[in-house]
Structure formats: structure tokens, C-alpha cells
Write a protein that holds these residues in place. Structure first.
Motif, PDB file in Angstrom:
ATOM      1  N   TYR A  11      -2.956   4.320  -3.789  1.00 40.53           N
ATOM      2  CA  TYR A  11      -3.909   3.172  -4.071  1.00 40.53           C
ATOM      3  C   TYR A  11      -4.816   2.908  -2.903  1.00 40.53           C
ATOM      4  O   TYR A  11      -4.228   2.994  -1.649  1.00 40.53           O
ATOM      5  CB  TYR A  11      -3.272   1.892  -4.318  1.00 40.53           C
ATOM      6  CG  TYR A  11      -2.523   2.126  -5.663  1.00 40.53           C
ATOM      7  CD1 TYR A  11      -3.398   1.978  -6.911  1.00 40.53           C
ATOM      8  CD2 TYR A  11      -1.167   2.233  -5.847  1.00 40.53           C
ATOM      9  CE1 TYR A  11      -2.815   1.826  -7.979  1.00 40.53           C
ATOM     10  CE2 TYR A  11      -0.431   2.073  -7.237  1.00 40.53           C
ATOM     11  CZ  TYR A  11      -1.376   2.111  -8.358  1.00 40.53           C
ATOM     12  OH  TYR A  11      -1.086   1.983  -9.500  1.00 40.53           O
ATOM     13  N   ARG A  12      -5.978   2.738  -2.986  1.00 36.63           N
ATOM     14  CA  ARG A  12      -6.859   2.497  -1.946  1.00 36.63           C
ATOM     15  C   ARG A  12      -7.955   1.371  -2.139  1.00 36.63           C
ATOM     16  O   ARG A  12      -7.887   1.043  -3.415  1.00 36.63           O
ATOM     17  CB  ARG A  12      -7.959   3.683  -1.491  1.00 36.63           C
ATOM     18  CG  ARG A  12      -6.896   4.814  -1.156  1.00 36.63           C
ATOM     19  CD  ARG A  12      -6.479   4.709   0.298  1.00 36.63           C
ATOM     20  NE  ARG A  12      -5.817   5.807   0.925  1.00 36.63           N
ATOM     21  CZ  ARG A  12      -4.329   6.119   0.302  1.00 36.63           C
ATOM     22  NH1 ARG A  12      -3.625   5.384   0.247  1.00 36.63           N
ATOM     23  NH2 ARG A  12      -3.937   6.983   1.227  1.00 36.63           N
ATOM     24  N   ILE A  13      -8.292   0.751  -1.143  1.00 39.84           N
ATOM     25  CA  ILE A  13      -9.472  -0.307  -1.502  1.00 39.84           C
ATOM     26  C   ILE A  13     -10.734   0.470  -0.749  1.00 39.84           C
ATOM     27  O   ILE A  13     -10.695   0.626   0.567  1.00 39.84           O
ATOM     28  CB  ILE A  13      -9.180  -1.569  -0.805  1.00 39.84           C
ATOM     29  CG1 ILE A  13      -8.087  -2.573  -1.625  1.00 39.84           C
ATOM     30  CG2 ILE A  13     -10.611  -2.575  -0.870  1.00 39.84           C
ATOM     31  CD1 ILE A  13      -7.628  -3.638  -1.168  1.00 39.84           C
ATOM     32  N   GLY A  14     -11.489   0.839  -1.451  1.00 37.51           N
ATOM     33  CA  GLY A  14     -13.014   1.806  -1.177  1.00 37.51           C
ATOM     34  C   GLY A  14     -12.174   3.005  -0.497  1.00 37.51           C
ATOM     35  O   GLY A  14     -11.376   3.743  -1.399  1.00 37.51           O
ATOM     36  N   ASN A  15     -12.289   3.379   0.748  1.00 35.71           N
ATOM     37  CA  ASN A  15     -11.843   4.588   1.215  1.00 35.71           C
ATOM     38  C   ASN A  15     -10.543   4.194   2.012  1.00 35.71           C
ATOM     39  O   ASN A  15      -9.964   5.119   2.686  1.00 35.71           O
ATOM     40  CB  ASN A  15     -12.835   5.461   2.017  1.00 35.71           C
ATOM     41  CG  ASN A  15     -13.884   5.919   1.164  1.00 35.71           C
ATOM     42  OD1 ASN A  15     -13.529   6.175   0.006  1.00 35.71           O
ATOM     43  ND2 ASN A  15     -15.237   6.064   1.476  1.00 35.71           N
ATOM     44  N   ARG A  16     -10.175   2.868   2.425  1.00 32.29           N
ATOM     45  CA  ARG A  16      -9.129   2.843   3.275  1.00 32.29           C
ATOM     46  C   ARG A  16      -7.967   2.380   2.709  1.00 32.29           C
ATOM     47  O   ARG A  16      -7.597   1.987   1.463  1.00 32.29           O
ATOM     48  CB  ARG A  16      -9.604   1.596   4.135  1.00 32.29           C
ATOM     49  CG  ARG A  16      -9.659   0.270   3.352  1.00 32.29           C
ATOM     50  CD  ARG A  16     -10.020  -0.788   4.479  1.00 32.29           C
ATOM     51  NE  ARG A  16     -10.001  -2.277   3.666  1.00 32.29           N
ATOM     52  CZ  ARG A  16      -9.360  -3.099   3.224  1.00 32.29           C
ATOM     53  NH1 ARG A  16      -7.949  -2.871   3.508  1.00 32.29           N
ATOM     54  NH2 ARG A  16      -9.451  -4.186   2.720  1.00 32.29           N
ATOM     55  N   LYS A  17      -6.855   2.804   3.345  1.00 31.45           N
ATOM     56  CA  LYS A  17      -5.459   2.396   2.949  1.00 31.45           C
ATOM     57  C   LYS A  17      -5.249   0.688   2.607  1.00 31.45           C
ATOM     58  O   LYS A  17      -6.086  -0.041   3.352  1.00 31.45           O
ATOM     59  CB  LYS A  17      -4.489   2.609   3.561  1.00 31.45           C
ATOM     60  CG  LYS A  17      -3.992   4.156   3.610  1.00 31.45           C
ATOM     61  CD  LYS A  17      -3.088   4.843   4.642  1.00 31.45           C
ATOM     62  CE  LYS A  17      -2.796   6.070   4.577  1.00 31.45           C
ATOM     63  NZ  LYS A  17      -1.533   6.726   5.257  1.00 31.45           N
ATOM     64  N   LEU A  18      -4.210   0.337   2.046  1.00 31.16           N
ATOM     65  CA  LEU A  18      -3.948  -1.116   1.787  1.00 31.16           C
ATOM     66  C   LEU A  18      -3.422  -1.876   3.039  1.00 31.16           C
ATOM     67  O   LEU A  18      -2.745  -0.958   3.743  1.00 31.16           O
ATOM     68  CB  LEU A  18      -3.240  -1.602   0.695  1.00 31.16           C
ATOM     69  CG  LEU A  18      -3.898  -1.053  -0.725  1.00 31.16           C
ATOM     70  CD1 LEU A  18      -2.884  -1.151  -1.794  1.00 31.16           C
ATOM     71  CD2 LEU A  18      -4.552  -2.206  -1.073  1.00 31.16           C
ATOM     72  N   THR A  19      -3.459  -3.029   3.365  1.00 33.91           N
ATOM     73  CA  THR A  19      -2.984  -3.613   4.421  1.00 33.91           C
ATOM     74  C   THR A  19      -2.034  -4.777   3.912  1.00 33.91           C
ATOM     75  O   THR A  19      -2.257  -5.210   2.767  1.00 33.91           O
ATOM     76  CB  THR A  19      -3.967  -4.269   5.501  1.00 33.91           C
ATOM     77  OG1 THR A  19      -4.607  -5.323   4.741  1.00 33.91           O
ATOM     78  CG2 THR A  19      -4.892  -3.322   5.911  1.00 33.91           C
ATOM     79  N   THR A  20      -1.244  -5.469   4.713  1.00 30.96           N
ATOM     80  CA  THR A  20      -0.331  -6.694   4.345  1.00 30.96           C
ATOM     81  C   THR A  20      -1.346  -7.580   3.849  1.00 30.96           C
ATOM     82  O   THR A  20      -1.048  -8.807   3.086  1.00 30.96           O
ATOM     83  CB  THR A  20       0.685  -6.957   5.446  1.00 30.96           C
ATOM     84  OG1 THR A  20      -0.144  -7.323   6.664  1.00 30.96           O
ATOM     85  CG2 THR A  20       1.624  -5.889   5.743  1.00 30.96           C
ATOM     86  N   VAL A  21      -2.312  -7.925   4.369  1.00 33.78           N
ATOM     87  CA  VAL A  21      -3.412  -8.854   4.175  1.00 33.78           C
ATOM     88  C   VAL A  21      -3.958  -8.834   2.714  1.00 33.78           C
ATOM     89  O   VAL A  21      -3.775  -9.530   1.782  1.00 33.78           O
ATOM     90  CB  VAL A  21      -4.404  -9.078   5.334  1.00 33.78           C
ATOM     91  CG1 VAL A  21      -5.773 -10.103   4.736  1.00 33.78           C
ATOM     92  CG2 VAL A  21      -4.042  -9.439   6.648  1.00 33.78           C
ATOM     93  N   ASP A  22      -4.209  -7.500   2.436  1.00 31.83           N
ATOM     94  CA  ASP A  22      -4.649  -7.227   0.985  1.00 31.83           C
ATOM     95  C   ASP A  22      -3.530  -7.605   0.149  1.00 31.83           C
ATOM     96  O   ASP A  22      -4.061  -8.346  -0.915  1.00 31.83           O
ATOM     97  CB  ASP A  22      -4.863  -5.795   0.860  1.00 31.83           C
ATOM     98  CG  ASP A  22      -6.075  -5.394   1.808  1.00 31.83           C
ATOM     99  OD1 ASP A  22      -7.255  -6.091   1.895  1.00 31.83           O
ATOM    100  OD2 ASP A  22      -5.979  -4.187   2.220  1.00 31.83           O
ATOM    101  N   VAL A  23      -2.372  -7.231   0.206  1.00 31.46           N
ATOM    102  CA  VAL A  23      -1.317  -7.571  -0.620  1.00 31.46           C
ATOM    103  C   VAL A  23      -1.087  -9.108  -0.653  1.00 31.46           C
ATOM    104  O   VAL A  23      -0.841  -9.572  -1.714  1.00 31.46           O
ATOM    105  CB  VAL A  23       0.135  -6.655  -0.364  1.00 31.46           C
ATOM    106  CG1 VAL A  23       0.877  -7.339  -1.168  1.00 31.46           C
ATOM    107  CG2 VAL A  23      -0.393  -5.209  -0.698  1.00 31.46           C
ATOM    108  N   SER A  24      -0.932  -9.728   0.362  1.00 32.44           N
ATOM    109  CA  SER A  24      -0.653 -10.961   0.398  1.00 32.44           C
ATOM    110  C   SER A  24      -1.723 -11.900  -0.439  1.00 32.44           C
ATOM    111  O   SER A  24      -1.532 -12.694  -1.121  1.00 32.44           O
ATOM    112  CB  SER A  24      -0.812 -11.777   1.894  1.00 32.44           C
ATOM    113  OG  SER A  24       0.206 -11.112   2.647  1.00 32.44           O
ATOM    114  N   ASN A  25      -3.064 -11.423  -0.200  1.00 28.69           N
ATOM    115  CA  ASN A  25      -4.207 -12.008  -1.009  1.00 28.69           C
ATOM    116  C   ASN A  25      -3.968 -11.729  -2.390  1.00 28.69           C
ATOM    117  O   ASN A  25      -4.348 -12.713  -3.279  1.00 28.69           O
ATOM    118  CB  ASN A  25      -5.547 -11.638  -0.519  1.00 28.69           C
ATOM    119  CG  ASN A  25      -6.051 -11.943   1.083  1.00 28.69           C
ATOM    120  OD1 ASN A  25      -5.293 -12.834   1.256  1.00 28.69           O
ATOM    121  ND2 ASN A  25      -6.719 -11.251   1.609  1.00 28.69           N
ATOM    122  N   ILE A  26      -3.651 -10.850  -2.742  1.00 30.19           N
ATOM    123  CA  ILE A  26      -3.443 -10.283  -4.469  1.00 30.19           C
ATOM    124  C   ILE A  26      -2.442 -11.416  -4.912  1.00 30.19           C
ATOM    125  O   ILE A  26      -2.535 -12.125  -5.894  1.00 30.19           O
ATOM    126  CB  ILE A  26      -2.991  -9.042  -4.476  1.00 30.19           C
ATOM    127  CG1 ILE A  26      -4.081  -7.941  -4.159  1.00 30.19           C
ATOM    128  CG2 ILE A  26      -2.425  -8.857  -5.966  1.00 30.19           C
ATOM    129  CD1 ILE A  26      -3.706  -6.527  -4.147  1.00 30.19           C
TER     130      ILE A  26
END
Length: 97
Positions: free
Chosen positions: A54-69
């Protein structure tokens, strides 16, 4: 523990197991929520999602991304449970500071 408390706990756990076994995530967000309910660790969820590609754009996910979800508006019962667990874990972690 009183017998009545134990019975309530058993019913809660049966419902939890039923929810986990019957849930089929179809999006990255649903997968993140599903994994968080099982693992109770944003870091572990990020690792699993990145392993799955899984990616957001071309970058890997971060803990901030998952926390926001997880903190976003709940879309179903699983998301509501994940959000409650997340807030409970944050409160537990912040009491030491």
C-alpha cells in the motif's frame, strides 16, 4: 471477578471474534482499521500495510497516515471500535508524561 462480570466479558469477546472473522476489508483504510483492531499498534499496522504494498502516491505509509485514518469519521462498526481503542491507548500512554 463476579460471575455476571465474567458472563458480560465472554459475550463481548464472542461479539469481537464474530466481528473480526466476518469483516472483509476492501480498501486501504478498511485494512488499516482492521489491522489496528487486531494489533493495537499503529507502528505494526504501518509495517503490515507497507509489506502488502500500500502506498499514498509514490511514498510508503507512515504512522501519521494510519493515525489520521483511525481518527477520521467512523464509517462502520469496525472503525468505531478501532477509534475507541486508539483513543484509549493514547490516554493510557499520555498519563506518564
Amino acid at each position: 471477578m463476579l460471575v455476571e462480570e465474567a458472563k458480560k466479558r465472554i459475550e463481548y469477546l464472542k461479539g469481537y471474534i464474530q466481528m473480526i472473522e466476518s469483516y472483509t476489508p476492501t480498501t486501504m483504510e478498511e485494512e488499516a482499521v482492521y489491522l489496528y483492531v487486531q494489533l493495537e499498534s499503529v507502528t505494526k499496522v504501518v509495517q503490515e500495510l507497507n509489506k502488502k504494498g500500500y502506498r499514498i502516491g509514490n511514498r510508503k505509509l507512515t504512522t501519521v497516515d494510519v493515525s489520521n485514518i483511525i481518527r477520521s469519521k467512523a464509517k462502520d462498526e469496525m472503525h468505531e471500535l478501532a477509534k475507541r481503542m486508539f483513543m484509549k491507548n493514547r490516554k493510557r500512554g499520555s498519563r506518564y508524561w
